[in-house]
Design an enzyme around this catalytic site. Structure first.
Site, PDB file in Angstrom:
ATOM      1  N   CYS A  89       0.781  -1.007   0.030  1.00 28.25           N
ATOM      2  CA  CYS A  89      -0.049  -0.124  -0.136  1.00 28.25           C
ATOM      3  C   CYS A  89       0.876   1.157   0.058  1.00 28.25           C
ATOM      4  CB  CYS A  89      -1.023   0.088   1.385  1.00 28.25           C
ATOM      5  SG  CYS A  89      -2.086   1.251   1.346  1.00 28.25           S
ATOM      6  N   LEU A  90       0.976   1.720  -1.198  1.00 27.47           N
ATOM      7  CA  LEU A  90       1.952   2.856  -1.456  1.00 27.47           C
ATOM      8  C   LEU A  90       1.382   3.806  -2.405  1.00 27.47           C
ATOM      9  CD1 LEU A  90       4.888   3.956  -0.485  1.00 27.47           C
ATOM     10  CD2 LEU A  90       5.642   2.902  -2.457  1.00 27.47           C
TER      11      LEU A  90
END
Length: 150
Positions: A89-90
């Site tokens: 999750c970036l």
């Protein structure tokens, strides 16, 4: 020139750039497929990931750099922003991606994420909650995973 041909040129240039200088990252690629790479990143000092080596698969889309590559952790890691399938999750891998970004930029961001997790936007809620409620226990578990897997 086709979009795929442009993507291949860009990927080739980035590969040369990362292998011809003192990159912080070790990069390899699939000999049969220019669009598949593997990166090795070192866990940042001062974190529970220190002294660990983490393998990340990188898969480029045919319209790279207009679409972000897919980065997937192959080495299991205990982190609120990385799930058990290795998804990360970036923001720059999703809605904040832009064509000037490179693989090396993303790897730097992943290294920063290891040093500074974002428990307020977790991919794994229970790890994010532990990070916020009991940092000592989080660090201990993350260190154990690093010793076991990385």
């Amino acid at each position: 020139m086709s979009i795929e041909k442009k993507a291949m040129q860009r990927i080739e240039k980035e590969f040369k750039d990362m292998t011809s200088k003192d990159s912080l990252y070790s990069i390899g690629r699939d000999s049969n497929n220019l669009f598949k790479w593997n990166a090795m990143i070192q866990g940042p000092d001062g974190t529970p990931y220190a002294r660990g080596m983490f393998s990340i698969n990188i898969k480029f889309p045919k319209n790279y750099p207009f679409t972000a590559p897919k980065f997937t952790f192959k080495t299991p890691i205990y982190h609120p922003n990385i799930n058990s399938q290795g998804s990360i999750c970036l923001d720059i891998l999703n809605d904040k991606w832009s064509p000037p970004l490179t693989v090396e930029n993303v790897l730097l961001s992943i290294t920063s994420l290891l040093a500074d997790p974002n428990p307020d936007d977790p991919l794994v809620a229970e790890i994010g909650n532990l990070f916020k409620s009991n940092k000592f226990q989080f660090n201990q578990t993350a260190r154990e995973w690093t010793e076991r897997h990385a």
